[in-house]
Design a protein around this motif. Sequence first.
Motif, mmCIF file in Angstrom:
data_model
loop_
_atom_site.group_PDB
_atom_site.id
_atom_site.type_symbol
_atom_site.label_atom_id
_atom_site.label_comp_id
_atom_site.label_asym_id
_atom_site.label_seq_id
_atom_site.Cartn_x
_atom_site.Cartn_y
_atom_site.Cartn_z
ATOM 1 N N VAL A 29 0.848 -1.203 0.000
ATOM 2 C CA VAL A 29 0.000 0.000 0.000
ATOM 3 C C VAL A 29 0.878 1.246 0.000
ATOM 4 O O VAL A 29 2.007 1.228 0.503
ATOM 5 N N LEU A 30 0.346 2.328 -0.538
ATOM 6 C CA LEU A 30 1.067 3.600 -0.515
ATOM 7 C C LEU A 30 1.049 4.184 0.890
ATOM 8 O O LEU A 30 0.001 4.209 1.541
ATOM 9 N N PRO A 31 2.169 4.682 1.371
ATOM 10 C CA PRO A 31 2.210 5.264 2.713
ATOM 11 C C PRO A 31 1.594 6.664 2.733
ATOM 12 O O PRO A 31 1.535 7.344 1.709
ATOM 13 N N GLU A 32 1.141 7.094 3.905
ATOM 14 C CA GLU A 32 0.563 8.433 4.036
ATOM 15 C C GLU A 32 1.649 9.500 4.058
ATOM 16 O O GLU A 32 1.473 10.587 3.517
ATOM 17 N N ASN A 33 2.771 9.216 4.721
ATOM 18 C CA ASN A 33 3.872 10.179 4.806
ATOM 19 C C ASN A 33 5.142 9.550 4.242
ATOM 20 O O ASN A 33 5.991 9.064 4.987
ATOM 21 N N PRO A 34 5.253 9.542 2.925
ATOM 22 C CA PRO A 34 6.368 8.840 2.289
ATOM 23 C C PRO A 34 7.687 9.602 2.399
ATOM 24 O O PRO A 34 7.871 10.635 1.778
ATOM 25 N N LYS A 35 8.615 9.105 3.214
ATOM 26 C CA LYS A 35 9.913 9.749 3.376
ATOM 27 C C LYS A 35 11.001 8.778 2.919
ATOM 28 O O LYS A 35 11.547 8.020 3.712
ATOM 29 N N TYR A 36 11.254 8.800 1.623
ATOM 30 C CA TYR A 36 12.212 7.872 1.028
ATOM 31 C C TYR A 36 13.091 8.609 0.034
ATOM 32 O O TYR A 36 12.848 9.779 -0.298
ATOM 33 N N ASP A 37 14.097 7.908 -0.456
ATOM 34 C CA ASP A 37 14.943 8.458 -1.522
ATOM 35 C C ASP A 37 14.476 7.996 -2.895
ATOM 36 O O ASP A 37 14.782 8.622 -3.909
ATOM 37 N N LEU A 38 13.752 6.870 -2.923
ATOM 38 C CA LEU A 38 13.289 6.293 -4.184
ATOM 39 C C LEU A 38 12.174 5.295 -3.898
ATOM 40 O O LEU A 38 12.189 4.636 -2.857
ATOM 41 N N PRO A 80 -1.715 7.452 -7.730
ATOM 42 C CA PRO A 80 -2.466 8.672 -8.067
ATOM 43 C C PRO A 80 -1.551 9.857 -8.371
ATOM 44 O O PRO A 80 -0.449 9.976 -7.817
ATOM 45 N N GLU A 81 -2.028 10.745 -9.236
ATOM 46 C CA GLU A 81 -1.268 11.942 -9.586
ATOM 47 C C GLU A 81 -0.999 12.797 -8.343
ATOM 48 O O GLU A 81 0.069 13.405 -8.212
ATOM 49 N N LYS A 82 -1.955 12.836 -7.417
ATOM 50 C CA LYS A 82 -1.785 13.609 -6.184
ATOM 51 C C LYS A 82 -0.580 13.114 -5.395
ATOM 52 O O LYS A 82 0.195 13.904 -4.841
ATOM 53 N N PHE A 83 -0.410 11.790 -5.338
ATOM 54 C CA PHE A 83 0.733 11.206 -4.630
ATOM 55 C C PHE A 83 2.030 11.564 -5.351
ATOM 56 O O PHE A 83 3.027 11.928 -4.714
ATOM 57 N N LEU A 84 2.043 11.462 -6.678
ATOM 58 C CA LEU A 84 3.241 11.776 -7.453
ATOM 59 C C LEU A 84 3.706 13.203 -7.205
ATOM 60 O O LEU A 84 4.911 13.480 -7.121
ATOM 61 N N LYS A 85 2.745 14.117 -7.066
ATOM 62 C CA LYS A 85 3.072 15.527 -6.850
ATOM 63 C C LYS A 85 3.491 15.803 -5.415
ATOM 64 O O LYS A 85 4.084 16.853 -5.128
ATOM 65 N N SER A 86 3.191 14.874 -4.509
ATOM 66 C CA SER A 86 3.484 15.093 -3.087
ATOM 67 C C SER A 86 4.905 14.686 -2.705
ATOM 68 O O SER A 86 5.352 14.997 -1.601
ATOM 69 N N VAL A 87 5.606 13.989 -3.603
ATOM 70 C CA VAL A 87 6.964 13.533 -3.288
ATOM 71 C C VAL A 87 7.983 14.287 -4.126
ATOM 72 O O VAL A 87 7.703 14.696 -5.252
ATOM 73 N N ASN A 88 9.163 14.487 -3.542
ATOM 74 C CA ASN A 88 10.216 15.227 -4.252
ATOM 75 C C ASN A 88 11.338 14.315 -4.727
ATOM 76 O O ASN A 88 12.473 14.740 -4.894
ATOM 77 N N TYR A 89 11.026 13.038 -4.902
ATOM 78 C CA TYR A 89 11.987 12.070 -5.424
ATOM 79 C C TYR A 89 11.294 11.254 -6.507
ATOM 80 O O TYR A 89 10.089 11.419 -6.755
ATOM 81 N N GLN A 143 10.283 5.368 -15.614
ATOM 82 C CA GLN A 143 9.873 6.325 -14.602
ATOM 83 C C GLN A 143 8.349 6.394 -14.564
ATOM 84 O O GLN A 143 7.682 6.286 -15.604
ATOM 85 N N VAL A 144 7.786 6.540 -13.378
ATOM 86 C CA VAL A 144 6.332 6.624 -13.226
ATOM 87 C C VAL A 144 5.887 8.071 -13.362
ATOM 88 O O VAL A 144 6.468 8.976 -12.753
ATOM 89 N N ASN A 145 4.851 8.285 -14.182
ATOM 90 C CA ASN A 145 4.212 9.593 -14.251
ATOM 91 C C ASN A 145 2.707 9.413 -14.078
ATOM 92 O O ASN A 145 2.247 8.350 -13.669
ATOM 93 N N GLU A 146 1.934 10.443 -14.409
ATOM 94 C CA GLU A 146 0.493 10.400 -14.144
ATOM 95 C C GLU A 146 -0.268 9.464 -15.076
ATOM 96 O O GLU A 146 -1.429 9.137 -14.824
ATOM 97 N N LYS A 147 0.356 9.003 -16.155
ATOM 98 C CA LYS A 147 -0.302 8.092 -17.082
ATOM 99 C C LYS A 147 0.279 6.685 -16.934
ATOM 100 O O LYS A 147 1.496 6.530 -16.843
ATOM 101 N N LEU A 148 -0.575 5.680 -16.941
ATOM 102 C CA LEU A 148 -0.159 4.306 -16.668
ATOM 103 C C LEU A 148 0.849 3.790 -17.696
ATOM 104 O O LEU A 148 0.569 3.773 -18.899
ATOM 105 N N ASP A 149 2.017 3.390 -17.212
ATOM 106 C CA ASP A 149 3.082 2.784 -18.031
ATOM 107 C C ASP A 149 3.553 3.687 -19.164
ATOM 108 O O ASP A 149 4.000 3.204 -20.213
ATOM 109 N N CYS A 150 3.465 4.997 -18.960
ATOM 110 C CA CYS A 150 3.819 5.940 -20.025
ATOM 111 C C CYS A 150 5.057 6.772 -19.725
ATOM 112 O O CYS A 150 5.454 7.608 -20.535
#
Length: 205
Positions: free
Chosen positions: A49-58, A69-78, A113-120
């Motif tokens: 599952v996706l974590p609520e407070n993701p603090k990782y390098d990758l 989700p796109e919201k999650f992608l925008k919430s991380v700086n890695y 690399q993961v972006n907002e579109k599936l497998d794109c």
Amino acid sequence: MQVLNQNTINEKYLTSIKKKILFLGYNSQETSLINFLLEKGMLVHSSTVLPENPKYDLIISYGFRQIIPEKFLKSVNYKIVNLHISYLPYNKGAHPIFWSFYDNSPKGVSIHQVNEKLDCGDILYQEIVNLNELETFRKAYYRLRDKLEKLFKKNFQNIIFEPWMTIPQNVKGTFHRKSDLPKGFLGWDTQIKTEIQRLKQMENK
């Protein structure tokens, strides 16, 4: 101050830098990559599952059953990478092995690399894989997974420590949903050639 070039840094130095990695999807019994990363000195957290407070390098996504989700992608700086058993941009989405034979499209594996579109997302590494249509879909699946994990291990340092040299997916390729699988499909333990021929015949009736 000396600037270290990634190509000249030895593995001992690199693995002394303990990167925090979230491994999304398969667990350590389902893939060899988690133990591989641990052996390389990485700090790995495995989750489905996706974590609520993701603090990782990758984040590495492999066998993860959800769309990030796109919201999650925008919430991380890695960055987030996905390991996919198809030769992108062909057979994005569900059941890539089946569709590579049904559509007679390229077969292989990709790390992207993961972006907002599936497998794109942009491609880091990929490899064409020759599959035998006389074997079963399941056997082909595990063959591709083995190739994908070997591709990751071979390029481990560049994937983990960056900088990435990526290739954009400029060709449209193909995409399939789970619901696209033919209703009459007899399952993953059927021989590929025989089952594809049977389904094609049903389609043409």
